[in-house]
Design an enzyme around this catalytic site. Structure first.
Site, mmCIF file in Angstrom:
data_model
loop_
_atom_site.group_PDB
_atom_site.id
_atom_site.type_symbol
_atom_site.label_atom_id
_atom_site.label_comp_id
_atom_site.label_asym_id
_atom_site.label_seq_id
_atom_site.Cartn_x
_atom_site.Cartn_y
_atom_site.Cartn_z
ATOM 1 N N SER A 56 -5.319 9.166 -1.152
ATOM 2 C CA SER A 56 -6.278 9.750 -0.417
ATOM 3 C C SER A 56 -6.033 11.173 0.194
ATOM 4 O O SER A 56 -6.988 11.728 0.522
ATOM 5 C CB SER A 56 -7.021 9.010 0.783
ATOM 6 O OG SER A 56 -5.896 8.846 1.885
ATOM 7 N N LYS A 93 -4.956 10.322 7.580
ATOM 8 C CA LYS A 93 -6.082 11.225 7.205
ATOM 9 C C LYS A 93 -6.003 12.226 8.174
ATOM 10 O O LYS A 93 -5.199 12.351 8.806
ATOM 11 C CB LYS A 93 -7.494 10.182 7.702
ATOM 12 C CG LYS A 93 -7.559 8.860 7.177
ATOM 13 C CD LYS A 93 -8.157 8.986 5.786
ATOM 14 C CE LYS A 93 -8.353 7.884 4.872
ATOM 15 N NZ LYS A 93 -7.355 7.413 3.954
#
Length: 135
Positions: A56, A93
């Site tokens: 990601s 993230k």
């Protein structure tokens, strides 16, 4: 020549930069050493190495199997890449602080942003300072 008996954690450093374009004659000796701990870690008591699982954050240069260096003493800010714990789930993230609330955003567009609900348990475990990328 590479010096024998270098200090633990120290790595020999070539005396010249190596061109990434056209080849140039190489040097067969090293002139100094680099302590990776001193170069990469500013606060030894608050810094950890974490192995990455997943893709990601690939556009940020953080790939599956890489190791990231995480400093728990740094204050996260908008745009920081963080290790977050959201409702007891760990994730890496990009932290986005918006008027509408906090968002944990993947740099890979295949993953939707995670809008953190107001009553969720969000803890920023640490701020990513370096990535040891495997090639």
């Amino acid at each position: 020549m590479i010096k024998a008996g270098a200090e633990p954690g120290h790595i020999p450093v070539a005396p010249v930069a190596v061109p990434a374009g056209y080849p140039s004659p190489s040097q067969d000796y090293f002139s100094s050493e680099l302590d990776l701990n001193e170069h990469l870690i500013k606060d030894k008591t608050s810094t950890f190495v974490v192995r990455v699982a997943g893709d990601s954050m690939e556009p940020a240069g953080i790939s599956d199997g890489d190791e990231i260096i995480v400093n728990r003493a740094l204050a996260p800010k908008d745009g920081s890449v963080v290790v977050a714990i959201l409702d007891d789930e760990l994730t890496i993230k990009r932290l986005r602080i918006t008027r509408a609330g906090i968002v944990l955003q993947s740099d890979n567009p295949e993953y939707p942003p995670i809008r953190v609900p107001e009553l969720s348990d969000l803890r920023i475990w640490g701020v990513v300072t370096w990535c040891l990328h495997h090639v």
